[in-house]
Design a protein around this motif. Structure first.
Motif, PDB file in Angstrom:
ATOM      1  N   PHE A   1       0.830  -1.206   0.000  1.00  0.00           N
ATOM      2  CA  PHE A   1       0.000   0.000   0.000  1.00  0.00           C
ATOM      3  C   PHE A   1       0.866   1.258   0.000  1.00  0.00           C
ATOM      4  N   ARG A   2       1.929   1.272   0.793  1.00  0.00           N
ATOM      5  CA  ARG A   2       2.803   2.453   0.821  1.00  0.00           C
ATOM      6  C   ARG A   2       3.431   2.702  -0.538  1.00  0.00           C
ATOM      7  N   ARG A   3       3.733   1.655  -1.254  1.00  0.00           N
ATOM      8  CA  ARG A   3       4.371   1.794  -2.563  1.00  0.00           C
ATOM      9  C   ARG A   3       3.369   2.008  -3.700  1.00  0.00           C
ATOM     10  N   ASN A   4       2.097   1.648  -3.483  1.00  0.00           N
ATOM     11  CA  ASN A   4       1.087   1.708  -4.550  1.00  0.00           C
ATOM     12  C   ASN A   4      -0.219   2.337  -4.065  1.00  0.00           C
ATOM     13  N   PRO A   5      -0.182   3.508  -3.429  1.00  0.00           N
ATOM     14  CA  PRO A   5      -1.400   4.045  -2.825  1.00  0.00           C
ATOM     15  C   PRO A   5      -2.501   4.399  -3.822  1.00  0.00           C
ATOM     16  N   TYR A   6      -2.148   4.598  -5.089  1.00  0.00           N
ATOM     17  CA  TYR A   6      -3.150   5.002  -6.074  1.00  0.00           C
ATOM     18  C   TYR A   6      -3.576   3.865  -6.995  1.00  0.00           C
ATOM     19  N   GLN A   7      -3.101   2.672  -6.715  1.00  0.00           N
ATOM     20  CA  GLN A   7      -3.549   1.496  -7.459  1.00  0.00           C
ATOM     21  C   GLN A   7      -5.029   1.288  -7.120  1.00  0.00           C
ATOM     22  N   GLY A   8      -5.819   0.833  -8.064  1.00  0.00           N
ATOM     23  CA  GLY A   8      -7.272   0.737  -7.890  1.00  0.00           C
ATOM     24  C   GLY A   8      -7.713  -0.016  -6.646  1.00  0.00           C
ATOM     25  N   TYR A   9      -7.171  -1.211  -6.443  1.00  0.00           N
ATOM     26  CA  TYR A   9      -7.552  -2.010  -5.270  1.00  0.00           C
ATOM     27  C   TYR A   9      -7.172  -1.281  -3.986  1.00  0.00           C
ATOM     28  N   CYS A  10      -6.018  -0.648  -4.005  1.00  0.00           N
ATOM     29  CA  CYS A  10      -5.573   0.075  -2.806  1.00  0.00           C
ATOM     30  C   CYS A  10      -6.519   1.233  -2.484  1.00  0.00           C
ATOM     31  N   LEU A  11      -6.938   1.982  -3.503  1.00  0.00           N
ATOM     32  CA  LEU A  11      -7.866   3.094  -3.283  1.00  0.00           C
ATOM     33  C   LEU A  11      -9.222   2.605  -2.781  1.00  0.00           C
ATOM     34  N   ALA A  12      -9.718   1.530  -3.387  1.00  0.00           N
ATOM     35  CA  ALA A  12     -11.074   1.063  -3.090  1.00  0.00           C
ATOM     36  C   ALA A  12     -11.168   0.218  -1.828  1.00  0.00           C
ATOM     37  N   VAL A  13     -10.130  -0.564  -1.508  1.00  0.00           N
ATOM     38  CA  VAL A  13     -10.241  -1.540  -0.426  1.00  0.00           C
ATOM     39  C   VAL A  13      -9.248  -1.286   0.709  1.00  0.00           C
ATOM     40  N   VAL A  14      -7.979  -1.112   0.369  1.00  0.00           N
ATOM     41  CA  VAL A  14      -6.959  -0.987   1.407  1.00  0.00           C
ATOM     42  C   VAL A  14      -7.092   0.340   2.159  1.00  0.00           C
ATOM     43  N   ALA A  15      -7.186   1.445   1.431  1.00  0.00           N
ATOM     44  CA  ALA A  15      -7.235   2.765   2.072  1.00  0.00           C
ATOM     45  C   ALA A  15      -8.384   2.892   3.084  1.00  0.00           C
ATOM     46  N   PRO A  16      -9.595   2.429   2.758  1.00  0.00           N
ATOM     47  CA  PRO A  16     -10.666   2.543   3.754  1.00  0.00           C
ATOM     48  C   PRO A  16     -10.402   1.739   5.035  1.00  0.00           C
ATOM     49  N   LYS A  17      -9.762   0.580   4.918  1.00  0.00           N
ATOM     50  CA  LYS A  17      -9.466  -0.211   6.117  1.00  0.00           C
ATOM     51  C   LYS A  17      -8.392   0.471   6.956  1.00  0.00           C
ATOM     52  N   ALA A  18      -7.378   1.019   6.305  1.00  0.00           N
ATOM     53  CA  ALA A  18      -6.341   1.751   7.038  1.00  0.00           C
ATOM     54  C   ALA A  18      -6.948   2.973   7.723  1.00  0.00           C
ATOM     55  N   ALA A  19      -7.849   3.656   7.030  1.00  0.00           N
ATOM     56  CA  ALA A  19      -8.510   4.828   7.611  1.00  0.00           C
ATOM     57  C   ALA A  19      -9.401   4.433   8.789  1.00  0.00           C
ATOM     58  N   LYS A  20     -10.075   3.309   8.675  1.00  0.00           N
ATOM     59  CA  LYS A  20     -10.935   2.831   9.764  1.00  0.00           C
ATOM     60  C   LYS A  20     -10.109   2.569  11.023  1.00  0.00           C
ATOM     61  N   LEU A  21      -8.929   1.985  10.845  1.00  0.00           N
ATOM     62  CA  LEU A  21      -8.059   1.754  12.000  1.00  0.00           C
ATOM     63  C   LEU A  21      -7.608   3.092  12.592  1.00  0.00           C
ATOM     64  N   ARG A  22      -7.216   4.040  11.738  1.00  0.00           N
ATOM     65  CA  ARG A  22      -6.776   5.353  12.251  1.00  0.00           C
ATOM     66  C   ARG A  22      -7.868   6.015  13.068  1.00  0.00           C
ATOM     67  N   GLN A  23      -9.099   5.908  12.613  1.00  0.00           N
ATOM     68  CA  GLN A  23     -10.211   6.531  13.325  1.00  0.00           C
ATOM     69  C   GLN A  23     -10.486   5.814  14.646  1.00  0.00           C
ATOM     70  N   ALA A  24     -10.551   4.504  14.616  1.00  0.00           N
ATOM     71  CA  ALA A  24     -10.912   3.732  15.819  1.00  0.00           C
ATOM     72  C   ALA A  24      -9.798   3.697  16.846  1.00  0.00           C
ATOM     73  N   PHE A  25      -8.554   3.818  16.406  1.00  0.00           N
ATOM     74  CA  PHE A  25      -7.414   3.698  17.309  1.00  0.00           C
ATOM     75  C   PHE A  25      -6.533   4.947  17.265  1.00  0.00           C
ATOM     76  N   ALA A  26      -7.165   6.110  17.131  1.00  0.00           N
ATOM     77  CA  ALA A  26      -6.440   7.377  17.005  1.00  0.00           C
ATOM     78  C   ALA A  26      -5.447   7.604  18.128  1.00  0.00           C
ATOM     79  N   ASP A  27      -5.773   7.128  19.320  1.00  0.00           N
ATOM     80  CA  ASP A  27      -4.889   7.317  20.471  1.00  0.00           C
ATOM     81  C   ASP A  27      -3.778   6.279  20.543  1.00  0.00           C
ATOM     82  N   ARG A  28      -3.725   5.350  19.600  1.00  0.00           N
ATOM     83  CA  ARG A  28      -2.727   4.263  19.617  1.00  0.00           C
ATOM     84  C   ARG A  28      -1.812   4.287  18.396  1.00  0.00           C
ATOM     85  N   LEU A  29      -1.840   5.375  17.638  1.00  0.00           N
ATOM     86  CA  LEU A  29      -1.072   5.447  16.394  1.00  0.00           C
ATOM     87  C   LEU A  29       0.377   5.849  16.644  1.00  0.00           C
ATOM     88  N   LYS A  30       1.249   5.428  15.747  1.00  0.00           N
ATOM     89  CA  LYS A  30       2.654   5.839  15.791  1.00  0.00           C
ATOM     90  C   LYS A  30       2.729   7.337  15.553  1.00  0.00           C
TER      91      LYS A  30
END
Length: 182
Positions: A151-180
């Motif tokens: 994902f870091r190397r291919n953030p604009y690839q179709g699958y990454c935009l449609a599937v990976v990015a939303p899951k990463a964003a969901k984790l950031r939202q739910a665990f905002a206080d636990r992020l690096k």
């Protein structure tokens, strides 16, 4: 993978690109490796696993620092970022290689995983029962290099935009206080 000085957690919840992109954001997660576990081939590769008949699941193997994050928090993140109620499926990814599974490394991990599943089912957290397998960790086969940091190397690839990015964003939202930091 060389023997880690940190405890390991091995999780399967759909495409390993999604899990890697989500878990690498958490403070205390030292490393995240995509790979394969749970099948019968002596040396699986992506092509064989994608056929769906190898028995292997796409997994991530996390090394984590228990002084910064505990196994229970990793499990909570796991159950937040994927749907553990669909058998052998995550969205449009279908097949046993996309199953939901917790590959435990010791009895404490097994007990914690089973207790969390029972609690989430009891609370009705999901509209359907959790079908996540809780099974002993077997041999971890590291995925091919081109899957690492996908994902870091291919953030604009179709699958990454449609599937990976939303899951990463969901984790950031739910665990905002636990992020690096950063």
């Amino acid at each position: 993978m060389p023997q880690s000085v940190f405890p390991l957690a091995t999780l399967a919840g759909g495409c390993f690109w999604c899990l890697e992109a989500a878990f690498e954001q958490l403070e205390g997660v030292v490393s995240v490796l995509p790979g394969y576990m749970g099948g019968h081939l002596p040396c699986p590769n992506y092509e064989a696993v994608c056929r769906g008949d190898s028995g292997h699941a796409e997994v991530v193997q996390l090394a984590y620092d228990p002084a910064l994050i505990d196994y229970e928090t990793l499990l909570a993140a796991f159950f937040t970022i994927h749907d553990p109620t669909t058998l052998n499926r995550q969205g449009h990814d279908v097949g046993s290689q996309y199953r939901s599974a917790i590959f435990y490394h010791d009895a404490a991990q097994q007990a914690m995983a089973e207790a969390m599943i029972a609690r989430l089912n009891g609370e009705g957290y999901w509209p359907s029962p959790i079908v996540t397998e809780v099974v002993p960790a077997g041999t971890f086969f590291e995925a091919e290099e081109y899957h690492h940091a996908y994902f870091r190397r291919n953030p604009y690839q179709g699958y990454c935009l449609a599937v990976v990015a939303p899951k990463a964003a969901k984790l950031r939202q739910a665990f905002a206080d636990r992020l690096k930091p950063g």
